[in-house]
Design a protein around this motif. Structure first.
Motif, short mmCIF file in Angstrom:
data_model
loop_
_atom_site.label_atom_id
_atom_site.label_comp_id
_atom_site.label_asym_id
_atom_site.label_seq_id
_atom_site.Cartn_x
_atom_site.Cartn_y
_atom_site.Cartn_z
N SER A 127 -3.53 4.16 6.26
CA SER A 127 -4.50 5.13 6.73
C SER A 127 -5.92 4.67 6.40
CB SER A 127 -4.23 6.49 6.09
OG SER A 127 -4.08 6.31 4.69
N ILE A 128 -6.01 3.78 5.41
CA ILE A 128 -7.31 3.24 5.06
C ILE A 128 -7.18 1.73 5.18
CG2 ILE A 128 -9.20 3.78 3.50
CD1 ILE A 128 -6.76 4.77 1.62
N SER A 129 -8.22 1.10 5.58
CA SER A 129 -8.15 -0.36 5.74
C SER A 129 -8.17 -1.02 4.37
CB SER A 129 -9.34 -0.81 6.58
OG SER A 129 -9.73 -2.09 6.19
N PRO A 130 -7.18 -1.82 4.07
CA PRO A 130 -7.12 -2.46 2.76
C PRO A 130 -8.19 -3.54 2.59
CG PRO A 130 -5.43 -3.35 4.16
CD PRO A 130 -6.11 -2.29 4.97
N GLU A 131 -8.53 -3.77 1.37
CA GLU A 131 -9.48 -4.85 1.11
C GLU A 131 -8.83 -6.17 1.47
OE1 GLU A 131 -10.94 -3.02 -3.08
OE2 GLU A 131 -8.86 -3.24 -2.44
N LEU A 182 0.81 -1.22 0.00
CA LEU A 182 0.00 0.00 0.00
C LEU A 182 0.84 1.27 0.00
CD1 LEU A 182 -2.98 -0.68 2.40
CD2 LEU A 182 -3.03 -0.17 -0.04
N LEU A 208 1.59 2.73 -3.27
CA LEU A 208 0.50 3.43 -3.94
C LEU A 208 0.23 4.80 -3.34
CD1 LEU A 208 -1.96 0.44 -4.36
CD2 LEU A 208 -0.66 1.58 -6.14
N ARG A 209 0.85 5.07 -2.19
CA ARG A 209 0.59 6.34 -1.50
C ARG A 209 1.16 7.47 -2.37
NH1 ARG A 209 2.95 8.56 3.25
NH2 ARG A 209 4.58 7.00 3.16
N PRO A 210 0.32 8.35 -2.91
CA PRO A 210 0.84 9.37 -3.85
C PRO A 210 1.91 10.25 -3.22
CG PRO A 210 -1.55 9.31 -3.86
CD PRO A 210 -1.13 8.44 -2.74
#
Lengths: 511, 474
Positions: free
Chosen positions: A266-270, A58, A61-63
């Motif tokens: 910061s966001i819960s991954p699928e 993840l 992918l963090r911009p």
């Protein structure tokens, strides 16, 4: 024999009907990427995609971690390569026709002007984004944990990008090309300054040799254009793509991009399906260093590359392409008068990305043209070997202290460099003060060498104060980046005819 | 992850890309010349009578057209906008559709000559600004030639007599200016001429950067530069020493026309129509004009020159000629005068042949009075220099200065130059005695101040001993 009932013609017709699906199936052999299994397979079975992992962390992918900088540089390379192919169809590398064919590309080739602009701006954009990418890698500590040599490859790629841009600048054979070539060849000749001081030029004229090697003569001419063209379209791209392959291969082998050890999304991954199980064995090809998802931890922080990574990449691709197209739509690549050996441009300037060096060359040709840039590249290349602290990898500036060191270095460095420049511009240097001073003293002690000595001293001071080599690396790189920025700005905007100081271009004496 | 961010980025970028691809494509398919072509077609249609012409009007090709001129190493695309140059129906049309004036295109068909060979400009360009190349930002060295100088282009292939016979006499008239204003007194052409100014070889094809454009008022082109420079050299090049030799605007245009014919390149043989005639041998007077007149003017009076900061001697002054014989004149011309602007004119320097110098001397000698002055009969300087010094300080120092250096704001010339130092005794003695008519130098002998011959011997003896106190200024 069931098949015997079908005639050959019928089989053929059947196959024609199925053509679309059978071709698609032969290309994507694992079916549509609908299940996790086929999504994974699409990545590792595709030649163009297998450079990337099946799963992507993840953090990658963090911009705000990568800003897509390396990827943008890659896409710019793709655009500049493709537009280069198109230009090669019309361009003729001879001094009689080069300029005319570039004019034809501008005026009558369909989309020619736009293609030339794209080629030019994508190429120069590469420079900017390669440097920004390098800065990202350094500031996030991504040259550590097995990535040391990849950093060195990156330095090689940076140098190649510079030289490719420079050789391209020479091809239109206009006044800009010609006088940039004169400056370039004089820089190649600058070791003469040292051999002259030692009095051995007669026996060992390395500077003269380098100049002739570049020019194929003593002044720029048709031999030069042949050489430069060969370098630009053949030799340098060959090296660039080879090293680029190695660069990507190593990223893959090192387990993808760096990430913080204590990554918390910061966001819960699928939740992902169980492709990687802790008890699966892997073939040698799939072995990679670093913490792979297989090692229980961190597995929940990865997502499948298809579609997540590819979506991000496509977005960056489109962004880059749109950016290049819009810039090229509005800004034309320069094309000046036909090369005129008897009419020097004043000031004769190298392309902007070398103007920082040209500023240094104005102090001492050898130091500015050869010694200091070599030292800078060497210093950059050695960073991973001089700073071997292995913690805080994947975190911008490593820590609050790192951010503090970077900002302090930036402020102090700016003040010192501008101070040096103010002295040079207002009061001149040794030659103006004592006209008879020996050249060797100027070669050794000039604003360029003083600045480099300062950067080294400052970095050592930082290491001493913080007890951390990582802090020293941050300081050194910050000063490098800063000097590139400031010197390039001075060389581009503040230097006018006879390399004299002007606040702006509008104050230049009009010729 | 970050799905919404990347999707939004993708959509925004794609939309921007789409829009700009359309815009770039539109710009690509609507170049300026296409709108000229459709305008021309409408005009042609309205003027065309008869089936044939109507058909011709309909069959205008909208793709880019060019004239390829292999031997001239040119490609001209002017005809994409200047569409009616060969169309008689367009005689009264407006530029760019107007038919070419005169019957030039009958003998110089566009297909064989193109346009830029006469008009210059950038033939490869397909928009007006770049094609005309007048603006400096177009970076084109040979912009379109203003029509008042167009005769200069003809001279690439035609000799001047032929041009003059056919109404293009501006080159010939320009050359007359060039000769009569004495340009070659300072400027070399083909290796012959003075050295004070720049050589003019190839000036007609010099790139624009050769000309300092800072003070040029009109277009920043070589043509305007030349014209304005002839009007007033120092308004264009402040440090120029060139004299303002032209009175009329018209003359400056003529001279510009001629100067533009001095080119570095040569037309291919097939295009040239130069008749080889016998070159007329210039006489002494013509040579005097060509090489001397710019500084010495009529030669009757000496003039203090504000630019050179010195007095230019009157070389056709009878009193001068009376003391200077032909051999001396020849030596002055051949070797020049050291420390002055006077050039060495001999063959291996400024390039005049012995014969030509002879003719100039002959021309000068025409003004020499028949009667020579009374000789002193001295071949060495043997005056009493102490006495001479007293006389010098009372009689001479006012004009020539205490130090004998003459110079700025003084009427007299410098007496410490080789001109004086190396002169014959007889020449100096007689000059002091008889003065120099037409100059401030009055006779100091019996016809004027009334110094005795011995006084003159003494003062000249003293003058010979004066040493320069500092290096003489230019």
């Amino acid at each position: 024999m069931e098949n015997s009932k079908e005639t050959g013609i019928k089989k053929l017709l059947e196959n024609i009907k199925k053509l679309k699906s059978s071709m698609a199936a032969s290309y994507i052999r694992e079916g549509k990427p609908e299940s996790d299994m086929s999504r994974a397979a699409v990545m590792f079975n595709n030649f163009f995609l297998h450079f990337q992992g099946v799963k992507t962390h993840l953090n990658t992918l963090r911009p705000t971690y990568t800003f897509g900088l390396g990827l943008i540089a890659l896409f710019l390379l793709v655009f500049t390569t493709i537009s280069g192919f198109l230009l090669m169809i019309y361009y003729n590398p001879s001094i009689e026709h080069a300029y005319n064919t570039v004019k034809d590309i501008r005026y009558v080739v369909f989309g020619g002007d736009l293609t030339r602009n794209i080629h030019k701006w994508a190429g120069e954009g590469m420079l900017i984004f390669v440097i920004l990418h390098m800065a990202r890698v350094l500031y996030t500590g991504s040259y550590k944990r097995g990535r040391e040599f990849n950093w060195v490859i990156g330095i090689v790629l940076l140098s190649l990008t510079f030289v490719l841009n420079f050789t391209g600048y020479l091809l239109p054979w206009d006044q800009l090309s010609y006088w940039a070539l004169v400056i370039g060849s004089n820089i190649a000749q600058s070791p003469k300054e040292i051999t002259d001081i030692l009095g051995i030029t007669k026996f060992f004229d390395i500077g003269g040799f380098q100049k002739e090697l570049l020019l194929g003569g003593t002044i720029p001419g048709k031999e030069t254009l042949t050489r430069v063209y060969f370098l630009h379209i053949m030799l340098l791209p060959l090296f660039l793509f080879t090293f680029l392959g190695a660069h990507f291969w190593r990223v893959r082998k090192d387990g993808g991009l760096t990430k913080p050890d204590d990554f918390v999304p910061s966001i819960s991954p699928e939740k992902m399906g169980g492709i990687f199980t802790t008890h699966k064995t892997y073939g040698l090809m799939a072995l990679a260093r670093g913490k792979t998802p297989a090692v229980d931890r961190d597995v929940e922080n990865t997502v499948l590359s298809w579609p997540h990574l590819l979506r991000a990449e496509t977005a960056v691709f489109m962004l880059t392409l749109a950016g290049v197209l819009i810039y090229s739509y509005f800004v034309s690549a320069p094309l000046k008068e036909l090369a005129a050996p008897l009419i020097p441009e004043n000031p004769a300037k190298a392309p902007w990305y070398f103007l920082g060096l040209q500023e240094l060359v104005s102090y001492s040709a050898f130091m500015g043209g050869i010694a200091l840039p070599s030292l800078a590249l060497l210093g950059l290349g050695l960073i991973p070997y001089l700073d071997r602290e292995q913690d805080h990898v994947g975190v911008w500036f490593s820590s609050r202290q790192g951010l503090y060191v970077t900002i302090t270095s930036f402020i102090v460095g700016t003040a010192v460099l501008i101070g040096i420049l103010v002295i040079v511009i207002n009061f001149g240097w040794f030659r103006n003060w004592w006209p008879d001073v020996p050249q060797v003293l100027i070669t050794l002690v000039n604003p360029g060498t003083i600045w480099v000595a300062f950067t080294i001293a400052w970095s050592v001071l930082v290491i001493n104060r913080t007890d951390s080599t990582r802090m020293g690396a941050l300081a050194l790189f910050t000063l490098f980046l800063l000097s590139f920025l400031i010197l390039t700005y001075v060389g581009t905007e503040l230097r006018g005819p006879n390399w004299e100081f002007y606040w702006s271009r509008s104050q230049w004496p009009v010729h | 992850m970050y799905q919404r961010f990347y999707t939004a980025l993708l959509i925004v970028s794609s939309v921007a890309l789409f829009i700009f691809t359309l815009m770039a494509g539109y710009r690509e398919i609507t170049p300026d010349y296409k709108s000229y072509k459709s305008e021309y077609r409408d005009l042609f249609r309205s003027k065309a009578t008869g089936e044939f012409m109507k058909k011709k009007a309909e069959s205008i090709d909208f793709s880019v057209q060019q004239v390829y001129l292999g031997k001239l190493n040119r490609i001209d695309r002017c005809i994409n906008c200047h569409l009616g140059v060969e169309n008689p129906l367009m005689e009264d049309a407006e530029v760019p559709f107007k038919m070419h004036s005169g019957n030039y295109l009958e003998t110089h068909p566009v297909a064989e000559f193109g346009c830029t060979v006469c008009h210059y400009g950038q033939g490869r360009a397909t928009n007006a600004e770049d094609a005309h190349g007048t603006d400096r930002e177009t970076h084109w060295d040979w912009p379109i030639l203003p029509l008042k100088y167009i005769d200069s282009a003809c001279a690439q292939c035609h000799d001047q007599e032929m041009l003059a016979e056919n109404g293009a006499d501006r080159v010939l008239r320009g050359e007359k200016q060039f000769v009569e204003k004495g340009c070659r007194g300072c400027h070399k052409v083909n290796g012959i001429g003075g050295v004070l100014g720049k050589a003019l070889d190839g000036i007609g094809t010099q790139p624009r950067a050769y000309f300092p454009m800072r003070y040029v008022q009109g277009d920043k082109t070589a043509y305007t530069w030349l014209k304005e420079h002839f009007d007033d050299p120092r308004s264009i090049v402040p440090e120029s020493e060139m004299r303002i030799v032209l009175l009329k605007d018209e003359d400056a245009d003529l001279l510009t026309t001629y100067i533009l014919t001095i080119r570095a390149d040569e037309m291919p043989r097939d295009y040239r129509r130069i008749r080889t005639g016998t070159q007329e041998v210039p006489g002494g007077e013509e040579l005097y004009k060509m090489y001397c007149i710019a500084c010495h003017t009529t030669g009757k009076y000496s003039v203090y020159d504000e630019i050179f900061k010195r007095t230019i001697p009157a070389i056709m002054n009878p009193t001068f000629l009376r003391v200077a014989d032909d051999n001396q004149l020849r030596r002055f011309i051949e070797d020049g005068r050291a420390n002055t602007q006077m050039t060495d004119w001999k063959e291996d320097a400024a390039g005049l042949t012995d014969d030509e110098i002879g003719r100039i001397v002959e021309f000068l000698a025409k003004s020499r009075p028949a009667k020579r002055g009374k000789l002193f009969g001295r071949s060495i300087f043997d005056g009493d220099t102490a006495r001479g010094r007293d006389i010098y300080e009372t009689r001479c120092a006012l004009c020539h200065g205490e130090d004998g250096m003459g110079g700025k704001n003084r009427l007299g010339i410098s007496l410490v130059t080789p001109v004086v130092k190396e002169a014959d005794p007889e020449f100096l003695l007689q000059t002091v005695r008889d003065g120099r008519e037409g100059t401030p130098m009055i006779p100091f002998g019996s016809s004027g101040i009334n110094l005795s011959d011995q006084d003159i011997l003494d003062v000249v003896g003293y003058v010979r001993t004066i040493k320069p106190t500092a290096s003489p200024k230019e």
